[in-house]
Design an enzyme around this catalytic site. Sequence first.
Site, PDB file in Angstrom:
ATOM      1  N   GLY A  89       0.834  -1.195   0.000  1.00 23.50           N
ATOM      2  CA  GLY A  89       0.000   0.000   0.000  1.00 23.50           C
ATOM      3  C   GLY A  89       0.866   1.241   0.000  1.00 23.50           C
ATOM      4  CD  GLN A 107       3.460   5.819   2.585  1.00 24.14           C
ATOM      5  OE1 GLN A 107       2.464   5.305   2.131  1.00 24.14           O
ATOM      6  NE2 GLN A 107       4.452   5.109   3.099  1.00 24.14           N
ATOM      7  CB  CYS A 124       5.217   2.174   7.174  1.00 24.70           C
ATOM      8  SG  CYS A 124       4.766   3.662   6.279  1.00 24.70           S
ATOM      9  CG  LEU A 125       6.720   0.918   1.156  1.00 29.57           C
ATOM     10  CD1 LEU A 125       6.199   1.198  -0.245  1.00 29.57           C
ATOM     11  CD2 LEU A 125       7.823  -0.125   1.123  1.00 29.57           C
ATOM     12  CG  HIS A 165      -0.569   1.312   7.190  1.00 31.87           C
ATOM     13  ND1 HIS A 165       0.393   0.792   8.033  1.00 31.87           N
ATOM     14  CD2 HIS A 165       0.098   2.169   6.364  1.00 31.87           C
ATOM     15  CE1 HIS A 165       1.573   1.313   7.723  1.00 31.87           C
ATOM     16  NE2 HIS A 165       1.422   2.151   6.706  1.00 31.87           N
ATOM     17  CD  GLU A 166      -1.051   2.447   2.695  1.00 31.93           C
ATOM     18  OE1 GLU A 166      -0.578   3.598   2.586  1.00 31.93           O
ATOM     19  OE2 GLU A 166      -0.355   1.464   3.005  1.00 31.93           O
ATOM     20  CG  HIS A 187       0.403   6.876   5.387  1.00 32.71           C
ATOM     21  ND1 HIS A 187       1.565   7.320   5.988  1.00 32.71           N
ATOM     22  CD2 HIS A 187       0.590   5.546   5.176  1.00 32.71           C
ATOM     23  CE1 HIS A 187       2.408   6.311   6.128  1.00 32.71           C
ATOM     24  NE2 HIS A 187       1.837   5.215   5.649  1.00 32.71           N
TER      25      HIS A 187
HETATM   26 NI    NI Z   1       2.687   3.331   5.568  1.00 35.16          NI
END
Ligand code: NI
Length: 150
Positions: A46, A51, A88-89, A130-131, A134
């Site tokens: 995701g 991000q 998380c990236l 989660h997304e 963000h």
């Molecule tokens: Ni994330």
Amino acid sequence: MAVYNIVEKEDELLRERSKNVPKITTNVLKLLDNMLETMYKSNGVGLAAPQVGVLKRVIVIDIGEGPVKLINPEIVASSGSQLGAEGCLSCPGLIGEVKRAKRVTVKAQLPNGEETTIEAEDYFAVVLQHEIDHLDGILFIDKAKRIQAQ
Ligand code: NI
């Protein structure tokens, strides 16, 4: 298509609230495609627009069932709870246990402008939560009980 740089957790930009997308322009469609490419390249499941440095309410997800592109996603109902490991990236090398709703109902727009309602549970529900977090400047490390280096 193009691959973006991923913004990491020290960047204040990740703490901002992203703005609604009033109109799905070709730029928004391009953003979605580039976000997917960026996510696949990093082996993520995701990615949210902040991000990649863009404060728009746009997310992409692929948990192995094909790409999902959502514009202005909003959780309108949730129930139950589950505890699972998340990464998380934007937080490379970190993993943590996060308590999430087991089921969520998400309303969003699709790239073609259609309104959609998604009923998700288990892992898909986790990734959606989660997304969407963000988009409100929230990272999983804010919610995680134990954070460990991977
Ligand atoms: Ni994330």
